[in-house]
Design a protein around this motif. Structure first.
Motif, PDB file in Angstrom:
ATOM      1  N   ASP A 103       0.840  -1.201   0.000  1.00  0.00           N
ATOM      2  CA  ASP A 103       0.000   0.000   0.000  1.00  0.00           C
ATOM      3  C   ASP A 103       0.873   1.247   0.000  1.00  0.00           C
ATOM      4  N   ASP A 104       0.309   2.331  -0.518  1.00  0.00           N
ATOM      5  CA  ASP A 104       0.914   3.634  -0.276  1.00  0.00           C
ATOM      6  C   ASP A 104       0.675   4.005   1.180  1.00  0.00           C
ATOM      7  N   LEU A 105       1.376   5.036   1.645  1.00  0.00           N
ATOM      8  CA  LEU A 105       1.125   5.498   3.001  1.00  0.00           C
ATOM      9  C   LEU A 105      -0.346   5.889   3.157  1.00  0.00           C
ATOM     10  N   PRO A 106      -0.984   5.479   4.236  1.00  0.00           N
ATOM     11  CA  PRO A 106      -2.399   5.810   4.435  1.00  0.00           C
ATOM     12  C   PRO A 106      -2.648   7.311   4.427  1.00  0.00           C
ATOM     13  N   GLU A 107      -3.841   7.668   3.961  1.00  0.00           N
ATOM     14  CA  GLU A 107      -4.288   9.055   3.915  1.00  0.00           C
ATOM     15  C   GLU A 107      -5.648   9.164   4.581  1.00  0.00           C
ATOM     16  N   VAL A 108      -5.993  10.371   4.996  1.00  0.00           N
ATOM     17  CA  VAL A 108      -7.369  10.648   5.390  1.00  0.00           C
ATOM     18  C   VAL A 108      -8.223  10.580   4.132  1.00  0.00           C
ATOM     19  N   PRO A 109      -9.304   9.800   4.110  1.00  0.00           N
ATOM     20  CA  PRO A 109     -10.094   9.651   2.875  1.00  0.00           C
ATOM     21  C   PRO A 109     -10.483  10.979   2.226  1.00  0.00           C
ATOM     22  N   GLU A 110     -10.890  11.964   3.006  1.00  0.00           N
ATOM     23  CA  GLU A 110     -11.302  13.253   2.434  1.00  0.00           C
ATOM     24  C   GLU A 110     -10.135  14.030   1.842  1.00  0.00           C
ATOM     25  N   LEU A 111      -8.910  13.707   2.265  1.00  0.00           N
ATOM     26  CA  LEU A 111      -7.731  14.439   1.794  1.00  0.00           C
ATOM     27  C   LEU A 111      -6.909  13.625   0.798  1.00  0.00           C
ATOM     28  N   ALA A 112      -7.407  12.489   0.383  1.00  0.00           N
ATOM     29  CA  ALA A 112      -6.657  11.599  -0.502  1.00  0.00           C
ATOM     30  C   ALA A 112      -6.278  12.311  -1.796  1.00  0.00           C
ATOM     31  N   GLY A 113      -4.989  12.268  -2.130  1.00  0.00           N
ATOM     32  CA  GLY A 113      -4.495  12.876  -3.351  1.00  0.00           C
ATOM     33  C   GLY A 113      -4.296  14.378  -3.283  1.00  0.00           C
ATOM     34  N   LYS A 114      -4.580  14.996  -2.143  1.00  0.00           N
ATOM     35  CA  LYS A 114      -4.450  16.446  -1.998  1.00  0.00           C
ATOM     36  C   LYS A 114      -3.181  16.801  -1.230  1.00  0.00           C
ATOM     37  N   ALA A 115      -2.632  17.961  -1.542  1.00  0.00           N
ATOM     38  CA  ALA A 115      -1.490  18.468  -0.776  1.00  0.00           C
ATOM     39  C   ALA A 115      -1.974  18.857   0.613  1.00  0.00           C
ATOM     40  N   CYS A 116      -1.245  18.432   1.637  1.00  0.00           N
ATOM     41  CA  CYS A 116      -1.679  18.640   3.020  1.00  0.00           C
ATOM     42  C   CYS A 116      -0.604  19.344   3.833  1.00  0.00           C
ATOM     43  N   ASP A 117      -1.050  20.083   4.826  1.00  0.00           N
ATOM     44  CA  ASP A 117      -0.176  20.565   5.883  1.00  0.00           C
ATOM     45  C   ASP A 117      -0.377  19.667   7.086  1.00  0.00           C
ATOM     46  N   ALA A 118       0.688  19.434   7.824  1.00  0.00           N
ATOM     47  CA  ALA A 118       0.624  18.533   8.968  1.00  0.00           C
ATOM     48  C   ALA A 118       1.305  19.161  10.175  1.00  0.00           C
ATOM     49  N   LEU A 119       0.779  18.856  11.334  1.00  0.00           N
ATOM     50  CA  LEU A 119       1.397  19.239  12.600  1.00  0.00           C
ATOM     51  C   LEU A 119       1.716  17.961  13.356  1.00  0.00           C
ATOM     52  N   VAL A 120       2.995  17.760  13.646  1.00  0.00           N
ATOM     53  CA  VAL A 120       3.402  16.621  14.471  1.00  0.00           C
ATOM     54  C   VAL A 120       3.128  17.010  15.915  1.00  0.00           C
ATOM     55  N   ALA A 121       2.056  16.484  16.469  1.00  0.00           N
ATOM     56  CA  ALA A 121       1.596  16.889  17.801  1.00  0.00           C
ATOM     57  C   ALA A 121       2.198  15.991  18.874  1.00  0.00           C
ATOM     58  N   ASN A 122       1.420  15.663  19.882  1.00  0.00           N
ATOM     59  CA  ASN A 122       1.994  14.993  21.056  1.00  0.00           C
ATOM     60  C   ASN A 122       2.315  13.531  20.809  1.00  0.00           C
ATOM     61  N   ARG A 123       3.375  13.091  21.452  1.00  0.00           N
ATOM     62  CA  ARG A 123       3.729  11.682  21.511  1.00  0.00           C
ATOM     63  C   ARG A 123       3.248  11.152  22.856  1.00  0.00           C
ATOM     64  N   PHE A 124       2.706   9.943  22.883  1.00  0.00           N
ATOM     65  CA  PHE A 124       2.097   9.463  24.118  1.00  0.00           C
ATOM     66  C   PHE A 124       2.343   7.970  24.304  1.00  0.00           C
ATOM     67  N   ARG A 125       2.066   7.508  25.516  1.00  0.00           N
ATOM     68  CA  ARG A 125       2.163   6.096  25.859  1.00  0.00           C
ATOM     69  C   ARG A 125       0.912   5.695  26.630  1.00  0.00           C
ATOM     70  N   LYS A 126       0.346   4.551  26.264  1.00  0.00           N
ATOM     71  CA  LYS A 126      -0.821   4.012  26.949  1.00  0.00           C
ATOM     72  C   LYS A 126      -0.499   2.584  27.406  1.00  0.00           C
ATOM     73  N   ARG A 127      -0.985   2.230  28.563  1.00  0.00           N
ATOM     74  CA  ARG A 127      -0.633   0.939  29.148  1.00  0.00           C
ATOM     75  C   ARG A 127      -1.586  -0.165  28.679  1.00  0.00           C
ATOM     76  N   CYS A 128      -1.699  -0.284  27.374  1.00  0.00           N
ATOM     77  CA  CYS A 128      -2.478  -1.356  26.761  1.00  0.00           C
ATOM     78  C   CYS A 128      -2.015  -1.479  25.310  1.00  0.00           C
ATOM     79  N   HIS A 129      -2.480  -2.502  24.623  1.00  0.00           N
ATOM     80  CA  HIS A 129      -2.069  -2.779  23.250  1.00  0.00           C
ATOM     81  C   HIS A 129      -2.677  -1.747  22.288  1.00  0.00           C
ATOM     82  N   PRO A 130      -1.978  -1.406  21.177  1.00  0.00           N
ATOM     83  CA  PRO A 130      -2.544  -0.462  20.202  1.00  0.00           C
ATOM     84  C   PRO A 130      -3.929  -0.865  19.690  1.00  0.00           C
TER      85      PRO A 130
END
Length: 354
Positions: free
Chosen positions: A127-154
């Motif tokens: 597969d190509d890298l996943p996209e938001v369906p509404e933004l598929a094929g469009k140029a996007c701006d992105a913000l790398v926000a918070n990194r987190f840890r949760k005590r359970c499986h993804p």
């Protein structure tokens, strides 16, 4: 439930997983990284591309991240063997002028998007890298926000977002506002759409309903059981999130939040996008905060499904059909391989592979 993939720390689905932020790997730099229990040497060559190799030299097992980048290759510090981005050993200095054996270390496909470096846990990306369906094929701006840890499986973190019941009990939304429909899109991708409308029995509901011609917008797209996109907001302005997850060594979730929006032109477009991206990240933190207590103490054991769990069940069934990666072929601890018999100069001596 009897599953082979869902909520199993050792099961790695073939797919794209977040590796690092792009800014964390500078040109000409090599860094040691650990992904899903596997040790890697990751570097950015002179051409600006990121390469990911198994961490240990094929000669004696020295960690390649102790070496240095040469052009678009990586030179081991111990005996100075050089590896190309495809893992092929292209130079053994002590064999200058002699025939060089065909030697390589494992390389992994990588890609960069949204300010992140991603790794595919198989031979060739399906597969190509996943996209938001509404933004598929469009140029996007992105913000790398918070990194987190949760005590359970993804997998458990992802089902939380499609659990209709908890939006009423934890987030205090009206019980009928969410009715999730599961729509499988491919072997790796399943989409969940909300069919519920905003209740209009109270004044606040009647006010909110003016911003939605149909159901309240809440759409999720899940990939590999570890990556999800979320689209929400009134009809005139949708907000988009991506949650990239991976399982840590202790079975917990290591997550990275990304806020996304379509690119808008000019200084005003830049300002609008900054406001939207930061607003989206704040909204993500609000909903995540409400679930923190659950993630910190849950011991997931799904024994009594009820009709309201239909979206959760659809996700589990879809995940169970996805191909697994051959990710744990080497010792996950990075220990040296077990000794094997190797003939040296006419005598039998024990020597370690690699």
């Amino acid at each position: 439930m009897d599953t082979r993939v869902f909520n199993h720390p050792e099961a790695v689905v073939q797919g794209w997983y977040w590796l690092a932020r792009s800014r964390e790997i500078r040109r000409g730099q090599v860094v040691p990284l650990r992904l899903l229990g596997r040790e890697l040497a990751v570097y950015r060559g002179d051409d600006g591309r990121v390469a990911a190799l198994d961490a240990y030299c094929a000669h004696m097992g020295a960690h390649l991240a102790e070496g240095r980048v040469e052009g678009n290759a990586l030179r081991c510090f111990f005996h100075r063997w050089r590896y190309e981005a495809d893992g092929r050993c292209s130079d053994i200095p002590c064999l200058a002028g002699q025939a060089r054996p065909q030697i390589s270390v494992r390389c992994w496909p990588t890609a960069e998007r949204y300010g992140m470096v991603w790794l595919w846990t198989g031979e060739t990306p399906a597969d190509d890298l996943p996209e938001v369906p509404e933004l598929a094929g469009k140029a996007c701006d992105a913000l790398v926000a918070n990194r987190f840890r949760k005590r359970c499986h993804p997998n458990v973190v992802l089902i939380n977002a499609i659990d209709e019941q908890h939006f009423a009990s934890v987030h205090h939304l009206p019980g009928s506002i969410l009715t999730m429909e599961a729509v499988p899109r491919s072997v790796s991708n399943i989409e969940f759409r909300n069919l519920g409308k905003v209740p209009t029995s109270k004044r606040l509901g009647r006010l909110l309903a003016r911003f939605y011609q149909g159901p309240l917008t809440y759409t999720l797209s899940y990939w590999y059981g570890s990556l999800g996109t979320v689209t929400l907001g009134p009809d005139f302005l949708h907000l988009h999130l991506m949650f990239a997850l991976r399982v840590g060594d202790d079975g917990s979730t290591e997550g990275q939040t990304l806020a996304l929006t379509r690119q808008r032109r000019g200084p005003l477009g830049w300002l609008v996008n900054r406001l939207l991206l930061y607003g989206t990240a704040l909204a993500a933190r609000y909903f995540a905060w409400g679930d923190t207590r659950v993630f910190e103490t849950i011991r997931f054991d799904f024994r009594h499904p009820i009709p309201a769990d239909r979206a959760v069940l659809a996700f589990i069934r879809h995940l169970e059909s996805q191909p697994l990666a051959r990710w744990h072929e080497i010792d996950r601890t990075g220990a040296r391989p077990r000794p094997t018999r190797m003939r040296l100069a006419g005598t039998d001596q024990e020597s370690s592979d690699g």
